[in-house]
Design an enzyme around this catalytic site. Structure first.
Site, PDB file in Angstrom:
ATOM      1  N   GLY A 169      90.485 121.972  10.393  1.00  0.00           N
ATOM      2  CA  GLY A 169      91.756 121.282  10.549  1.00  0.00           C
ATOM      3  C   GLY A 169      91.740 120.248  11.660  1.00  0.00           C
ATOM      4  CB  THR A 170      90.357 120.264  15.101  1.00  0.00           C
ATOM      5  OG1 THR A 170      91.177 121.310  15.629  1.00  0.00           O
ATOM      6  CG2 THR A 170      90.110 119.229  16.198  1.00  0.00           C
TER       7      THR A 170
ATOM      8  CB  CYS B 166      93.659 125.821  21.622  1.00  0.00           C
ATOM      9  SG  CYS B 166      94.291 125.553  19.969  1.00  0.00           S
TER      10      CYS B 166
ATOM     11  CG  ASN C 188     100.514 126.382  15.551  1.00  0.00           C
ATOM     12  OD1 ASN C 188     101.303 125.444  15.472  1.00  0.00           O
ATOM     13  ND2 ASN C 188      99.793 126.602  16.642  1.00  0.00           N
TER      14      ASN C 188
ATOM     15  CD  GLN D 271      98.885 128.414  11.056  1.00  0.00           C
ATOM     16  OE1 GLN D 271      98.946 129.447  10.385  1.00  0.00           O
ATOM     17  NE2 GLN D 271      98.088 128.308  12.110  1.00  0.00           N
TER      18      GLN D 271
ATOM     19  CB  THR E 141      74.111 118.207   5.396  1.00  0.00           C
ATOM     20  OG1 THR E 141      73.043 117.283   5.580  1.00  0.00           O
ATOM     21  CG2 THR E 141      73.739 119.202   4.312  1.00  0.00           C
TER      22      THR E 141
ATOM     23  CB  SER F 241      92.351 125.017   8.258  1.00  0.00           C
ATOM     24  OG  SER F 241      91.531 126.004   8.853  1.00  0.00           O
ATOM     25  CB  ALA F 242      88.313 127.431   5.008  1.00  0.00           C
ATOM     26  CG  HIS F 243      89.737 129.471  10.438  1.00  0.00           C
ATOM     27  ND1 HIS F 243      90.326 130.166  11.461  1.00  0.00           N
ATOM     28  CD2 HIS F 243      89.820 128.176  10.780  1.00  0.00           C
ATOM     29  CE1 HIS F 243      90.730 129.316  12.402  1.00  0.00           C
ATOM     30  NE2 HIS F 243      90.438 128.100  12.011  1.00  0.00           N
TER      31      HIS F 243
END
Lengths: 369, 405
Positions: A69-70, A310, A137, A165, A223, A185-187
């Site tokens: 996300g960042t 963070c 968040n 979120q 990659t 974001s995946a996580h």
């Protein structure tokens, strides 16, 4: 076994996602190579792109995979070529701290002040990008993104939405929201850390942040992170399929807040006056610093957070709560409880038990104790 | 003629410079962090986060140990592309206000170095792109002459991704130190393959990548010297992670994988390099025996143990790849392998377009066996001879244009 209630910081990796990562790790291949190994890696990346696109209802070809996300937020704000960056004061630091970002105030309920946004846009005719998150968040506040888009359009501004979120917690339809750029974001939804995406939904200019080999249609060199992207896809699929479960988490959250309020007048629920994510609760305990609360809870085996996870250790009063008009003390004494796919009803009880002790200990004069 | 290696079996993997398989020990080390130990390493106030943070720090120490750095000089990134972008753009942007507006690099750098330099040129920086000698080595006198008073940074790769040539990093480092300019090296192909010591070699910034050393993709690191301190502007702003040089959640499982990859590489480097040198010589000899006019590009000794760049004159590399489905190798770098342009690296060595288009890259690595090398050499010689006999030396793309077809 400690109880994990910090899903907005990172969600446990869903078993399907962990398996997808493990499978991809067993297979060699650079997705840009044209031989069989490369094509196998490419297929994993493209399957994931379809699954993630389905989660927000966009075309797969609009998605550019990033490291998270960042990076996606930085890419959107720095690459947009806008001469003004108007961002809500409650944004994540990866939006708020991009050089040149001008904060637009929040209303006390946590939503962006649309009049202030309109005024700021009208005051300066230079091309602007407005950045507003879909869901906060810390408080879970859902921003009126479609209305932000409407205001922005009247002034010819482009709109970016940090949606990290939201997917998996509420239904997200990028087209209905009408935004031009969207960060994922995946996580945060049960995928692995290290993958995210920027959806480029309009055809406006966007200069890539990472230049090099020309991967991701030239928008993002490097990659492809095949394993994490595959995990992102698997998590997106599960999150979409399990969206209904959020209703139950919403009930648990509401019970948690009702019982927490009963601990006494020192308890406050922040952000409850506006639509919120069903999994998030931001609870204030007057007079007890957030850090103290989080560490006491940790000793009892309950993991929550004091805001966003963070920059290491330092706990500042939440800038989100400050932007909602809370004073230093109130903004520095709130914890965030966030539920997710592996949460159990008993987790809420464990939290209440531990936090209740803390509330009673620090508010002995309170009649409810 | 039957071709057993081309059918149901997996092709023989000969593309270790594009990406390496993940070492099973690395995947195993990552697994707990993908399952029960899932915390955000920046959630330092609870046990889940602390466990992840400790794992990330242990990985950082492994990386640092492999390159002779201190752990706090190592910053996690998403890979070598990000490390290179951060080093080059970050150093240039930070020092521009002090009148430093010039950079020096070479013509054979990875695309992400050259593209970062091009972006800076469009912003008004000046970039000197140095040629290399026919053997791929940078001439140090040429480098010395290119450094100016307003030079901020010299960026020279440690090992080339196409031709495997190793640059004289120690001498370049000494020169840059003497002249007071930053020395950045893209060591994505070199770390874990050859000994590197940032202190002894006077390297100020170094980029490395997980998936080139049997770790996962999506993770890399940037070494930033602390004494004297290297100052750069970050590429990503946000939560201030990685001492504010690189914001964003450090992906704990990937970081652990990179750390384990570094640990293994450090422990096994000497033995593995010796083994790969043997395999490389074996492959070279067999190709030379089967294809008498074959040529090898780049310096014969100063090179990665596991790389050969081979020109089969007159035989289009794409055609050769097409007819050797039992082998997985490429013409040049993976990012440009879909492109029809001849390799700019080989052009920089002085190869004409036709020879460049008749060149292949063979990468050997940890999982490569002697049997695979023999099978690959036989297959390449056999297919090349057959294609020549059949007159199928079709040159396509740039090679065809160069040959006037």
């Amino acid at each position: 076994m400690p109880v994990y209630l910090d899903y907005n910081a990172t969600a446990p990796v869903r078993p399907e996602a962990a398996q997808a990562v493990a499978d991809a790790l067993q297979e060699v291949g650079n997705a840009s190579s044209v031989h069989r190994f490369g094509r196998g890696a490419r297929r994993r990346v493209e399957d994931a792109r379809e699954a993630v696109a389905a989660l927000i209802g966009c075309k797969p070809s609009t998605l550019v995979f990033t490291s998270g996300g960042t990076e996606a937020n930085n890419m959107a704000l720095r690459g947009s070529r806008a001469e003004r960056l108007l961002v809500s004061a409650g944004e994540h630091d990866s939006v708020l701290r991009v050089p040149g970002a001008e904060p637009v105030p929040l209303r006390p309920d946590g939503r962006i002040d649309l009049d202030a946004l309109a005024t700021a846009l009208a005051a300066d005719p230079r091309p602007a990008l407005v950045s507003v998150m879909l869901a906060n968040n810390e408080t879970g506040t859902i921003q009126p993104v479609a209305e932000v888009v409407e205001v922005a359009r009247r002034h010819g501004a482009r709109v970016h939405c940090d949606a990290v979120q939201a997917p998996g917690k509420i239904a997200v339809d990028a087209a209905a929201l009408g935004v031009d750029l969207m960060t994922l974001s995946a996580h945060k939804l049960g995928g692995p850390q290290g993958a995210g995406a920027l959806a480029i939904l309009d055809d406006g200019p966007l200069a890539g942040l990472l230049t090099g080999g020309g991967q991701e249609r030239g928008f993002r060199a490097g990659t492809e992170n095949v394993a994490a992207i595959a995990g992102f896809g698997a998590a997106a699929e599960r999150a979409r399929a399990e969206l209904d479960r959020m209703r139950e988490f919403g009930r648990w959250r509401d019970r948690l807040e009702a019982e927490a309020r009963a601990f006494g007048p020192a308890v406050r629920v922040h952000g409850a006056d506006a639509p919120r994510l069903p999994n998030t609760s931001c609870l204030g305990l007057a007079g007890v610093r957030a850090e103290t609360q989080v560490m006491a809870l940790d000793l009892d085996g309950v993991a929550v957070s004091s805001g966003s996870a963070c920059s290491s250790g330092k706990v500042h009063p939440s800038h989100v709560l400050r932007a909602m008009g809370l004073g230093e003390d109130a903004a520095g004494s709130a914890v965030r409880v966030s539920l997710g796919w592996a949460s159990a009803a008993g987790d809420v009880d464990r939290f209440l038990e531990s936090w209740g002790r803390l509330a009673r200990r620090h508010a002995p004069a309170d009649s409810a104790a | 003629m039957s071709d057993p290696s081309a059918t149901a079996e997996q092709p023989i993997y000969l593309d270790y410079q594009a990406t390496t398989p993940v070492d099973p020990r690395v995947a195993e080390a990552m697994w707990p962090w993908l399952t029960e130990r899932f915390g955000n390493p920046h959630s330092v106030h609870h046990s889940f986060g602390q466990a992840a943070e400790q794992a990330v720090e242990a990985a950082r120490a492994e990386i640092a140990a492999l390159i002779g750095a201190e752990p706090r000089e190592v910053v996690f990134t998403s890979g070598a592309t990000e490390s290179n972008n951060t080093a080059i753009k970050g150093a240039a942007h930070f020092h521009a206000e002090f009148g430093k507006r010039h950079l020096v690099t070479t013509a054979i750098e990875h695309k992400c170095v050259l593209e970062s330099c091009k972006r800076l040129e469009r912003e008004g920086f000046e970039v000197t792109v140095l040629p290399v000698e026919p053997d791929g080595l940078l001439d140090l006198d040429r480098l010395a002459a290119a450094i100016r008073d307003d030079t901020v940074l010299v960026s020279v790769m440690a090992a080339n991704n196409e031709i495997g040539v190793l640059q004289p990093i120690e001498q370049i480092g000494a020169l840059c130190r003497e002249r007071g300019v930053y020395f950045h090296t893209d060591a994505a192909q070199a770390v874990g393959k050859i000994p590197l010591d940032v202190k002894a070699m006077n390297v100020d910034l170094l980029s490395l990548s997980g998936h080139k050393l049997y770790g996962p993709k999506g993770i890399g690191a940037l070494y930033l010297r602390r004494r004297p301190r290297v100052r750069i502007e970050p590429l990503l702003d946000g939560g201030g992670q990685e001492r504010a040089v690189r914001s964003g959640t450090v992906p704990a499982p990937l970081a652990v994988g990179l750390g384990e990859g570094c640990r293994i590489a450090g422990a096994e480097m000497d033995a593995e390099a010796a083994r790969l040198w043997q395999l490389q010589r074996r492959l070279r000899e067999r190709l030379a025996a089967g294809l008498p006019d074959v040529r090898f590009n780049g310096h014969a000794e100063r090179r990665l143990p596991g790389n050969l760049s081979v020109t089969v004159p007159g035989l289009d590399a794409e055609t050769l790849i097409e007819h050797t489905p039992g082998l997985a190798f490429s013409t040049a770098s993976a990012c440009s392998s879909a492109s029809v342009e001849p390799s700019y690296v080989l052009s920089a060595l002085g190869l004409g377009d036709a020879d460049a288009a008749a060149s292949i890259r063979l990468g050997l690595g940890r999982m490569t066996t002697e049997q695979e090398v023999d099978a690959a050499a036989d297959e390449l010689c056999r297919v090349a001879a057959r294609l020549r006999a059949e007159g199928k030396t079709r040159l396509t793309g740039a090679a065809a244009r160069a040959a006037g077809e």
